[in-house]
Design an enzyme around this catalytic site. Structure first.
Site, PDB file in Angstrom:
ATOM      1  N   HIS A  65       0.869  -1.169   0.000  1.00 40.22           N
ATOM      2  CA  HIS A  65       0.000   0.000   0.000  1.00 40.22           C
ATOM      3  C   HIS A  65       0.911   1.226   0.000  1.00 40.22           C
ATOM      4  O   HIS A  65       1.989   1.220   0.610  1.00 40.22           O
ATOM      5  CB  HIS A  65      -0.926   0.001   1.214  1.00 40.22           C
ATOM      6  CG  HIS A  65      -2.152  -0.838   1.023  1.00 40.22           C
ATOM      7  ND1 HIS A  65      -2.870  -1.385   2.062  1.00 40.22           N
ATOM      8  CD2 HIS A  65      -2.802  -1.215  -0.125  1.00 40.22           C
ATOM      9  CE1 HIS A  65      -3.900  -2.069   1.587  1.00 40.22           C
ATOM     10  NE2 HIS A  65      -3.877  -1.985   0.266  1.00 40.22           N
ATOM     11  N   ASP A  67       1.280   4.158   1.359  1.00 39.97           N
ATOM     12  CA  ASP A  67       1.864   4.850   2.510  1.00 39.97           C
ATOM     13  C   ASP A  67       2.988   4.054   3.163  1.00 39.97           C
ATOM     14  O   ASP A  67       3.643   4.544   4.082  1.00 39.97           O
ATOM     15  CB  ASP A  67       0.778   5.197   3.533  1.00 39.97           C
ATOM     16  CG  ASP A  67      -0.063   4.006   3.963  1.00 39.97           C
ATOM     17  OD1 ASP A  67      -0.340   3.147   3.113  1.00 39.97           O
ATOM     18  OD2 ASP A  67      -0.465   3.947   5.139  1.00 39.97           O
TER      19      ASP A  67
END
Length: 304
Positions: A65, A67
Site C-alpha cells: 500500500h 503509505d
C-alpha cells in the site's frame, strides 16, 4: 558500545498531516541499520535524523500500500547516487514482486548500488543477520502483508568474580565458553558455575493488520514492539472491516505477550489529539508506553 534504537521518520497512516509524515522507521541494531516501510518523504526525513542512505544495511517492506512503499524509488536511487559500497537486501511479500520491480525502476537512473531482492514467500521465513535472526510472519490485511521480528539468541553473562575464584583468565575463558566446561586444578568447572543466563533481546514491527496469530507471534516477549494503532476503540468495527488495529487492541496484545516497551504509531488523520491513543492504551497496558512522533528516537530497553 553498540546502539539499539528506533528512529521514527513518519507516523501517519493513509493520509499525511502537517505534523505527521507518511510511514518510515529505522532500527539501529549494532551493525545493522534497517529501514522499515519507507513512505513518501522518507528520504527527506532521513536528512532530519542524521541517518544516511550509506548507513542502511537492509530494507523491509510489510506490504505494497502506498503509505508504506512509495518512498522506495527515491531511496533506491539515492543508494546508487551515494555509491553505497555494500549490498543492501530488500525483503517484501513475494506476491508483490511486480510492484517492487516497478518501484525499483520508476524512473531513469544510473544504477551502481547492489540491491538484493529477498522476497518473503512463507509464513515464518527467517533471514540470518550478524548475531540475530530476522523473522517474518503473515498478517491479516486486504493484501499480502508480513510483519517482522528481530531475535537475538539467548546467551550468558560471565561473572568476573567467579572466574577469578577459579583462576580462569585469558584464552581459557573462551575455551570454557565454547566447550561448556574446563578442567582446572583437577576439578571440572562448568560454564553455569561462572556465568548467568542473558536473555537475547527482541524487536517486533507490526503494521497494517487485524488481530491474528501472526500479531501475537511477532509480539511475544518483545523488548520493543512497534505496532499500528490506526483507530480508537469507538471505530473498532471499521478497524476490523479494513484490517487495522485500535489502540486498545494493540495495548492488549502487548500485555498478553509480555512486551516491555510499546510504541504506538500509524495514526489516522481523523484524530488530532494523540493523547487519546495514550489514554486508551493505558487502560490495557501498564508497561512503558510511547506515542510515536515524527523524528523521535526510542531506545530499545536495557537488557533484563
Amino acid at each position: 558500545m553498540s546502539t539499539r534504537e528506533l528512529v521514527v521518520l513518519g507516523t501517519a497512516s493513509q493520509t499525511p498531516t502537517r505534523q505527521r509524515n507518511h510511514n518510515g522507521y529505522v532500527l539501529r541494531w549494532d551493525d545493522e541499520v534497517i529501514l522499515f516501510d519507507p513512505g513518501e518523504g522518507s528520504q527527506r526525513q532521513l536528512l532530519h535524523t542524521g541517518v544516511t542512505a550509506t548507513q542502511l544495511t537492509r530494507i523491509c517492506v510489510t506490504h505494497f500500500h502506498g503509505d508504506h512503499c512509495l518512498g522506495l524509488p527515491g531511496l533506491i536511487q539515492r543508494l546508487s547516487l551515494d555509491r553505497v559500497p555494500h549490498p543492501v537486501p530488500v525483503h517484501f511479500p513475494a506476491g508483490g514482486v511486480d510492484y517492487f520491480a516497478r518501484l525499483r525502476h520508476a524512473s531513469s537512473f544510473h544504477e551502481t548500488a547492489e540491491l538484493r531482492p529477498e522476497p518473503v514467500d512463507t509464513d515464518g521465513a527467517r533471514f540470518a543477520l550478524t548475531g540475530a535472526t530476522l523473522q517474518a510472519r503473515r498478517l491479516r490485511h486486504p493484501i499480502e502483508t508480513y510483519g517482522y521480528r528481530l531475535v537475538e539468541p539467548d546467551g550468558v553473562r560471565m561473572l568476573p568474580e567467579r572466574l577469578a575464584a577459579y583462576g580462569i583468565v585469558g584464552p581459557a575463558v573462551g575455551e570454557l565458553q565454547r566447550a561448556g566446561y574446563l578442567e582446572v586444578g583437577g576439578r571440572r568447572v562448568t560454564l553455569a558455575e561462572v556465568s548467568r543466563p542473558r536473555p537475547g533481546q527482541r524487536f517486533a514491527f507490526v503494521m497494517d493488520t487485524g488481530l491474528c496469530d501472526g500479531v501475537y507471534a511477532l509480539a511475544e516477549r518483545a523488548d520493543l514492539l512497534v505496532i499500528e494503532s490506526t483507530f480508537l476503540n469507538s471505530e473498532a468495527a471499521l478497524a476490523a472491516e479494513v484490517g487495522h488495529l485500535t489502540a486498545a487492541q494493540a495495548a492488549r496484545v502487548a500485555t498478553e505477550s509480555g512486551v516491555r516497551r510499546l510504541v504506538l504509531t500509524h495514526f489516522s488523520q481523523r484524530y488530532a489529539d494523540p493523547e487519546r491513543f495514550a489514554a486508551e492504551a493505558r487502560e490495557h497496558f501498564a508497561g512503558e508506553l510511547v506515542i510515536a512522533e515524527d523524528l523521535s528516537v526510542v531506545p530499545v530497553p536495557p537488557r533484563r
